[in-house]
Structure formats: C-alpha cells, structure tokens
Design an enzyme around this catalytic site. Structure first.
Site, mmCIF file in Angstrom:
data_model
loop_
_atom_site.group_PDB
_atom_site.id
_atom_site.type_symbol
_atom_site.label_atom_id
_atom_site.label_comp_id
_atom_site.label_asym_id
_atom_site.label_seq_id
_atom_site.Cartn_x
_atom_site.Cartn_y
_atom_site.Cartn_z
ATOM 1 N N HIS A 262 0.819 -1.226 0.000
ATOM 2 C CA HIS A 262 0.000 0.000 0.000
ATOM 3 C C HIS A 262 0.845 1.265 0.000
ATOM 4 O O HIS A 262 0.331 2.347 -0.243
ATOM 5 C CB HIS A 262 -0.920 -0.003 1.223
ATOM 6 C CG HIS A 262 -2.013 -1.027 1.139
ATOM 7 N ND1 HIS A 262 -3.318 -0.699 0.917
ATOM 8 C CD2 HIS A 262 -1.978 -2.384 1.206
ATOM 9 C CE1 HIS A 262 -4.056 -1.797 0.865
ATOM 10 N NE2 HIS A 262 -3.254 -2.834 1.054
ATOM 11 N N ASP B 53 3.420 9.641 -0.829
ATOM 12 C CA ASP B 53 2.233 8.891 -0.422
ATOM 13 C C ASP B 53 1.974 7.811 -1.462
ATOM 14 O O ASP B 53 1.971 8.113 -2.659
ATOM 15 C CB ASP B 53 1.021 9.847 -0.367
ATOM 16 C CG ASP B 53 0.008 9.450 0.699
ATOM 17 O OD1 ASP B 53 -0.052 8.264 1.046
ATOM 18 O OD2 ASP B 53 -0.716 10.340 1.181
#
Ligand code: GDG
Length: 493
Positions: free
Chosen positions: A189, A400
């Site tokens: 992720h 991110d």
C-alpha cells in the site's frame, strides 16, 4: 492445526456461535480465499454492559472484498491492535476473522519499531531518518512467521492467499515454503523506494526473497514496481524481463510478476452519503459555524510526517502575511491522531501545533482564527460533510503510496464544484488529471497554486472535477480488487 504464539499464548476462541454456520476455527483449512493483513477490519470496543466487543471498522478494502469473502469461504487474518492474547476465530457481520495476538514487547519491536520507525520512513524516501535495530528485525521475522502459520492453517488446498502491505513482506515466502499448492498475491500500500534508498536496509536481500515467494506483486504506481524490479536485479542479481522476475527456488524456476494496481475507494457509497439531507445540512452548518467564509480550504490527514502538513501550513501562513488571501479565507486542518507512541510523531505534533498557534496568534481576530486545527478522529458522515463544505482541498504529501483522501473529496463533490490541490508525489497524481498538481517542497509554487485553485471560475472547476469524478467512478475499489485477483488467477498458481 493449532498455532502457537511466540509468547506461548493459546488462540482463544471468541464468539464461536454463529447463525451462519461454521466459524473460521471450525472451517480451519477449508478457506478458498485467505486475506492476511497486519490489522483486522474491526476494533475492540467496550459495550454498554462493560464487556469487550468488536465493532467493524469499515474501510474500502472490506467493502470491496466482502462479496468475494462470502462466495469463496474467505477468512481475514490479522492483529487486533492491542497487546495481549490472540482473540482467535470469530465472526463479525458474517465475516470470518482470525485474530492473532502480539505481546507488549512485539508491539514495541515489530509494530512501533520495525514497521513504523524502520520501514515506514525508509519507504517514504527517508523523510524522517529510519532506525535499524537487529532486535526489531528479529521481531519482524517472528511476527511474519506467526501470521504465515495462521494463513497456512486456514487455507484449503489450492486456495488463494492475498497478503497486504509492508508489515508482512516475509509472509509470501513463508507460506510458499509450506504450501506449494496455494496461489499467493501481495499488495504493497505504500511506495517502494528507489534502489539507493532501499539499499540502506541491512536486510534487503531477505525482504526481496520474502516478497518473491508470491506469484504476483502489486504496487500503487508503475514507478514503485520498477523500483522493486531494479532492487531484484541489484540486490539479488536476479534477471528481469518486462514486469517479470525469474526466480529459482525449491519448486524449480518460476516467474514472479511485479505490476501497478492503483488502489481506490468505494466511490458510489461515499457519494450516497454525500447526497443525504442530514449530511448536506451538516456541511451548511460547518460553513455557518465558520462565519460563512468566502473560501474554505481543507486538509484531512493522519498526523504523519509524510503528509506535508507543515509545508501546507507554511505556505498558508506566508499567504496571510503577504495579504494574498482575503480576510474571509479559512483553513480547516483535521490531523487525526496516529502512532502516538512513536517519537517522530510526537515531535511532528509539537511542530504542527507551534506553527498553527503562530499563524493564529499573528492573524486571528477574536472569535475568528484563520486556522481551525482539529487533532481528532471523526465519524465517516462528519468527514463527508467536511468534504462537502470545502472549496479547495489541500493534499500535499511529500510522499504517499496513493492518498485516498483526494479520491474521497472528488467522489463527494456530486455537484462538480470544488478544486483539488494535489502533490505530484502521491499515487493519485497519476490518475487525477483535473487536479492542480504541486511540488510541496516548492513553497512559492504551492502558494501560487493555492491562490489559483481558490480563484478559478465555476466553469473551469466543473470541467476539472467532472474528469476526476469519472476516473474515480470507473476505477473504484471493486475494480481494483477484481483486476488484481484476475491477474493473480492468470499466474501459474
Ligand atoms: C495508506 C497509504 C494509501 C483519516 N482521518 C479520519 C479518517 N481518515 C481516513 C480517510 C482515508 C484514510 O483514513 C487515509 O487514507 P490515505 O490513503 O489518505 O492514507 P494512509 O492512512 O497513509 O494509507 C496510502 C492507503 O494506505 C490505501 O492503500 O492510499 O498511500 O499510506 O480513507 O478518510 N476516517 C474517519 N475519521 C477520521 O478522523 N472516519
């Protein structure tokens, strides 16, 4: 098969009675789909009688996988989030769960240490200095083994095992060593860093080897998959061709694929919440409480140094100093509490709170501070009301993997109004072409972009928002899960 916890605790069974048939424990070894993640999709709460109970903590992942979990006798294996004995097998809302337990020492060494203070900063471009401790690594190996054992125990012959995220990079290999019959997928992720950064990890070979136990490795961005393939060549000397790595292990020669599968959200469900009368009313109340600002800027992040909150505040403070934003422009910054026992997070909180109070000290009038800082967590409906109330959403991470907040904002704006300022260092930037892209390190550029986003015409806002909404609608979390699992199904198994 009983799974022995490294600290010697048995797997206690909670809530074994289920109206829907067998619990995970009774169905041990019979699950055709096994999801292994660091956390369970439930939180432990105290009910009104003072007893401990489980409350679902629905995220996009659960929603996307629920139909599959039901159809394929699925089970979700993960940690409960507290130190203590394993909760064992239980069922919440028809979902079979197996909770593993970590000792207080493992929480410190594995979770707060190796996951949050070694891998997290390393994989986010060393924004904070990663710490390397051999004891933390040992705990990481032990906890990965513990979860791998749980997966092995639950998987039916020929099952699909889907392992999630950087906390469990050794699990694919550990499962494969015992179960050559199962198909193994892994999804990361968070970013996978460039080789010069990854190479700092003293256990880089072991991590690559752990991941290569899978048949398919999913990353958020193509650049992440490319970084991983390069690490295979450089750290392990393995040949790659296109997205495939050639691996030779006990079972002979295999090909492991490493590709991008950008994660998403349950866009339709979020829009449904946004259209509710109560939520729209709440959005209007928020604007009223802020004295009907001309422009409402919004930031929503976990309080994490990767999210670029300080850079955002610096830009906003300078815009106020320079008089480039009108007096009726306000910033609402939600910074939800996160990893509060890790030192870097405590320091970040102090830095954020210092700069917020400086800005408010310099620019507030009685009753109307320019920054509304909320170090709290909110229910989903309140988050959606905030998204609806904002004119400009500020998403400025320094790094991110994806950033779901950007996609959530877009999904809530069903009237096609609003603007998104988005860091180019997020996975979302690859997809949301209607956003105002920024380099958050470039404070002047960030300031100019905030001003531009706050002053675009309604027609331009509509054009941009429409394109972003279409993208997120068509590429929602169900699409993501189906695409990954289809690709996994096409591997050799
Ligand atoms: C990791 C990767 C990747 C936040 N505060 C509250 C709240 N949230 C919700 C948001 C959003 C989620 O948390 C945060 O997701 P992000 O994607 O923004 O960031 P991470 O937590 O760092 O997630 C990231 C993600 O995994 C998925 O793969 O995108 O790159 O770092 O959904 O809405 N939700 C509620 N109250 C809060 O106060 N209810």
């Amino acid at each position: 098969m009983a799974i022995a916890h490294p600290a010697g605790w048995p797997l206690a069974r909670v809530d074994p009675m289920s109206p829907m048939g067998k619990t995970a424990d009774e169905a041990e070894g019979q699950h055709d789909f096994v999801l292994v993640a660091s956390r369970l999709p439930v939180d432990r709460v105290e009910n009104p009688d003072g007893e401990l109970d489980w409350r679902p903590s629905p995220g996009g992942l659960v929603t996307a996988l629920e139909p599959l979990m039901r159809a394929a006798r699925g089970v979700w294996i993960g940690w409960s989030g507290d130190a203590g004995p394993a909760p064992g097998s239980f069922r919440v809302n028809g979902l079979d769960l197996v909770g593993v337990g970590l000792s207080a020492e493992q929480v410190l060494d594995y979770y707060e240490g190796f996951c949050n203070a070694t891998l997290w900063p390393l994989y986010h471009d060393v924004i904070a200095p990663p710490q390397f401790h051999r004891r933390w690594w040992d705990a990481y190996v032990a906890v990965n083994r513990y979860l791998a054992q749980a997966a092995v125990a639950q998987a039916a012959p020929g099952a699909t095992v889907w392992v999630h995220d950087y906390q469990l990079q050794l699990v694919p290999r550990m499962v494969r060593e015992q179960r050559s019959d199962v198909r193994i997928g892994f999804f990361n992720h968070i970013p996978f860093p460039g080789y010069e950064i990854f190479a700092q990890l003293p256990w880089r070979r072991q991590v690559i080897d752990g991941l290569l136990g899978a048949d398919l490795l999913g990353f958020q961005r193509r650049a992440d998959a490319a970084n991983f393939l390069r690490a295979c060549r450089r750290a392990a000397g393995l040949p790659t061709r296109g997205s495939a790595v050639r691996v030779i292990d006990a079972a002979g020669a295999r090909e492991v694929r490493a590709e991008a599968f950008p994660i998403s959200i349950d866009s339709a469900a979020l829009e449904e919440i946004a259209r509710r009368e109560t939520v729209r009313k709440r959005a209007a109340e928020i604007r009223l409480a802020l004295d009907q600002p001309e422009t409402l800027l919004l930031g929503i992040d976990r309080l994490d140094y990767t999210k670029g909150i300080l850079h955002r505040l610096k830009a906003y403070g300078e815009l106020l100093n320079e008089g480039r934003l009108g007096p009726r422009v306000v910033l609402v910054q939600v910074a939800s509490p996160s990893r509060e026992r890790v030192e870097a997070y405590q320091m970040l909180r102090d830095d954020v709170e210092l700069i917020v109070s400086r800005i408010n000290g310099d620019h507030a009038e009685v009753g109307s501070p320019p920054v509304h800082y909320l170090h709290q967590s909110y229910p989903r409906e309140e988050m959606v009301a905030l998204y609806l109330s904002a004119d400009v959403m500020l998403v400025t991470p320094l790094r991110d993997g994806m950033n779901l907040v950007a996609k959530e904002y877009v999904s809530c704006r069903y009237d096609e109004s609003g603007a998104l300022v988005l860091s180019e260092f997020t996975g979302s930037a690859d997809e949301l072409s209607g956003a105002f892209l920024v380099n958050p390190h470039d404070i002047e550029g960030l300031k100019d972009t905030i001003v531009r986003a706050a002053t675009i015409s309604p027609a331009e806002a509509r054009r941009r928002m429409r394109a972003m909404r279409r993208r997120v609608r068509e590429h929602d979390v169900a699409h993501w899960a189906a695409t990954f699992l289809d690709a996994l199904g096409q591997t050799r198994g």
